[in-house]
Design a protein around this motif. Structure first.
Motif: not given
Length: 281
Positions: A217-218, A224-225, A233-240, A249-250
Motif C-alpha cells: 500500500t503506497l 515523496e512516497i 513493514s513500513r515503506v521508508g525513504e521513498g521517492w518518485v 522496506a523490511d
C-alpha cells in the motif's frame, strides 16, 4: 477696400462642409436625444480580465528557463500566459521544439503570431486566445509559467492530474506552495523553479519478490512516497521522479531496497532485486 473673411480656411475651401456641420451640430434643430436607458458601454467589448499581470521575461531568463527544463528537439512546449511569444520563439529557434502559447489578451496573441512569423518559426509555434485554466495539459513535455503565486496554486492540481510522468514545469519567480521544486536557479534578481511531474502511485499493489506475493500500500505526497509492505513493514525513504521510483522496506527481517519504474499499471525492477508490483485496485 479688401474684404477679409473671418471664416476658417477649410470652410473657405470646402463651403459645403459648413452646411454639413450645421446639420450635424449638437445645437442643430434636428437634434434627437438618446433613447431612455441607452448605454453605449453595452456595445463596447470590455477588456478580458487577466489572471496575471502582463510582464515579459528578460531574454537571459528565457534562455535559463529552457535550459533548466532540458528542452529537446521536437518537445511540445506549452506557455501559459505567452505574452509576446518570446519563450516559444526561443524554444523553436534554439532547440527545435514545437509549441503552443495561450493568452487571454487577443492583442498579445496577434503580436506573438507576428513575432513568430518574423522569426521564421511560424511552422513550429502557434498562439491562441484561451483561458489557461481550460487549456489541455496532457500532451506537453514542458510547461512554462510566469503568473502569480495564487494562479500557480490554482493550476497545480491540473498539472499533477493531467500531465504525463516525467514532464517538466518551469515557473519564473513563483513556487508551487508545498510542492517542493526538484531544481531551482537564480538568474540575476529572478528565481526559477523546475518540477518533474511525478507518476501517480498512491493505492494498493501486489508486489512479487522471490516467488512470493506481498500486499503493498503506497501513500504519496508529490515526490515523496510511504506506506506498508505486508502486514506491518513500513515503506521508508521513498521517492518518485517522473516514472522512476525508489523505496526501502523490511522483508522477513531484512531491509530491501526497491528501485524501478512505472510501465502502465506495473512497477518493474531496474536494479539487482528482481521484483515487480501490479496495481490491485
Amino acid at each position: 477696400m479688401m474684404t477679409v473673411s473671418l471664416a476658417p480656411r477649410w470652410l473657405r475651401i470646402f463651403p459645403a462642409a459648413a452646411i454639413l456641420l450645421c446639420a450635424c451640430s449638437p445645437h442643430s434643430d434636428n437634434e434627437t436625444d438618446a433613447p431612455a436607458g441607452f448605454d453605449p458601454a453595452r456595445f463596447v467589448a470590455p477588456a478580458a480580465p487577466l489572471d496575471a499581470p502582463q510582464l515579459a521575461s528578460d531574454y537571459d531568463v528565457v534562455d535559463a528557463m529552457l535550459a533548466l527544463a532540458g528542452v529537446r528537439p521536437d518537445d511540445d512546449v506549452l506557455d501559459l500566459g505567452s505574452g509576446d511569444g518570446r519563450v516559444l520563439i526561443a524554444a523553436a529557434r534554439v532547440y527545435g521544439a514545437r509549441g503552443i502559447g495561450v493568452d487571454i489578451d487577443p492583442a498579445k496573441v496577434r503580436e506573438a503570431t507576428a513575432n513568430a512569423r518574423r522569426a521564421g518559426v511560424a511552422d513550429k509555434v502557434s498562439f491562441r486566445r484561451q483561458d489557461l485554466f481550460e487549456t489541455p495539459l496532457a500532451n506537453a513535455e514542458v510547461v512554462t509559467l510566469y503568473l502569480t503565486p495564487e494562479v500557480n496554486l490554482r493550476v497545480r492540481p491540473r498539472i499533477l492530474a493531467e500531465m504525463q510522468p516525467g514532464a517538466k514545469v518551469v515557473s519564473e519567480q513563483f513556487d508551487m506552495g508545498d510542492w517542493r521544486a526538484d531544481e531551482h536557479r537564480r538568474v540575476g534578481d529572478t528565481m526559477l523553479y523546475m518540477w518533474i511531474v511525478p507518476a501517480r502511485l498512491a493505492g494498493r499493489w501486489t508486489l512479487t519478490l522471490d516467488g512470493h506475493d506481498w500486499p503493498l500500500t503506497l501513500t504519496q505526497h508529490y515526490q515523496e512516497i510511504g506506506g506498508t509492505l505486508g502486514a506491518d513493514s513500513r515503506v521508508g525513504e521513498g521517492w518518485v521522479s517522473g516514472s522512476r521510483v525508489r523505496f526501502v522496506a523490511d522483508v522477513d527481517g531484512h531491509s530491501r531496497v526497491f528501485e524501478g519504474r512505472l510501465e502502465g499499471d506495473r512497477l518493474v525492477s531496474t536494479s539487482g532485486e528482481h521484483w515487480q508490483a501490479v496495481r490491485a485496485g
